[in-house]
Design a protein around this motif. Structure first.
Motif, PDB file in Angstrom:
ATOM      1  N   PRO A 146     -10.856   6.032  -3.483  1.00  0.00           N
ATOM      2  CA  PRO A 146      -9.528   5.646  -3.979  1.00  0.00           C
ATOM      3  C   PRO A 146      -8.410   6.630  -3.623  1.00  0.00           C
ATOM      4  N   ASP A 164      -2.965   7.975  -3.751  1.00  0.00           N
ATOM      5  CA  ASP A 164      -3.873   7.759  -4.875  1.00  0.00           C
ATOM      6  C   ASP A 164      -3.823   6.279  -5.254  1.00  0.00           C
ATOM      7  N   ARG A 165      -4.942   5.592  -5.058  1.00  0.00           N
ATOM      8  CA  ARG A 165      -5.015   4.158  -5.350  1.00  0.00           C
ATOM      9  C   ARG A 165      -5.778   3.884  -6.640  1.00  0.00           C
ATOM     10  N   THR A 166      -5.894   4.868  -7.534  1.00  0.00           N
ATOM     11  CA  THR A 166      -6.641   4.673  -8.776  1.00  0.00           C
ATOM     12  C   THR A 166      -5.820   3.932  -9.821  1.00  0.00           C
ATOM     13  N   LYS A 167      -4.524   3.884  -9.638  1.00  0.00           N
ATOM     14  CA  LYS A 167      -3.648   3.215 -10.603  1.00  0.00           C
ATOM     15  C   LYS A 167      -3.236   1.846 -10.053  1.00  0.00           C
TER      16      LYS A 167
END
Length: 196
Positions: A146, A164-167
């Motif tokens: 992510p 950051d692709r966690t959100k």
């Protein structure tokens, strides 16, 4: 041993100042002394520092402890001397890390090593689009993990861009804009799990 050529264009006044500064530091003079004597600008000084670090790395690769290694140890201390800082001990690999590594091996993209104990926490700032044109030199996989990283260059400087692709929405942040040798060292630490 192949000696790296200076990263500045020859034949200019700045190139003459920088080459003379490198020569004087290699002869044993302090960089502070040389800065004053030659009236080096901040950019001159950073270029000289980067070139000294590159020369010291080339000496080490050649198995030598020459004037560049001694100058780097004298001017920058042990944190910049690869031989003075022992590598962190190899921690035992937890099962989840072993599984993640197996999944990464199935992907052809580059993946950073998981965070190592005692890793350095980097200062990330919000990406503002400071530079109109950015070149991506290297990048990590954005499919398997992510958080992905890109080694970027713009306006004669380099930086690392993190996505950051966690959100819900991807968050893009950047490291400090610095000369190439410093950011390449940062990139290597990031890939080795020694920085995040």
């Amino acid at each position: 041993m192949t000696v790296p050529s200076p990263p500045w264009r020859a034949g200019t006044k700045a190139a003459g100042r920088r080459s003379e500064a490198v020569r004087l530091v290699l002869e044993g003079r302090s960089l502070a002394e040389v800065r004053k004597e030659l009236a080096l600008t901040v950019v001159d000084e950073r270029c000289v520092e980067d070139h000294l670090l590159e020369l010291a790395a080339a000496e080490r690769r050649g198995g030598q402890q020459g004037p560049a290694v001694r100058a780097v140890q004298r001017e920058f201390g042990a944190e910049h001397d690869e031989q003075a800082v022992p590598p962190p001990p190899e921690p035992p690999m937890p099962p989840q890390v072993a599984e993640a590594l197996a999944a990464f091996r199935a992907c052809l993209g580059m993946h950073p090593t998981p965070e190592q104990p005692g890793h350095r926490q980097l200062a990330w700032s919000v990406h503002t689009g400071r530079m109109a044109r950015v070149g991506v030199v290297a990048y990590t996989c954005a499919e398997c993990v992510p958080i992905s990283y890109e080694l970027c260059t713009a306006g004669g400087l380099m930086f690392v861009r993190r996505t950051d692709r966690t959100k819900t929405r991807p968050e893009v942040s950047v490291s400090e804009y610095l000369p190439g040798a410093r950011v390449r060292a940062l990139w290597a630490r990031l890939l080795a799990g020694q920085a995040r």
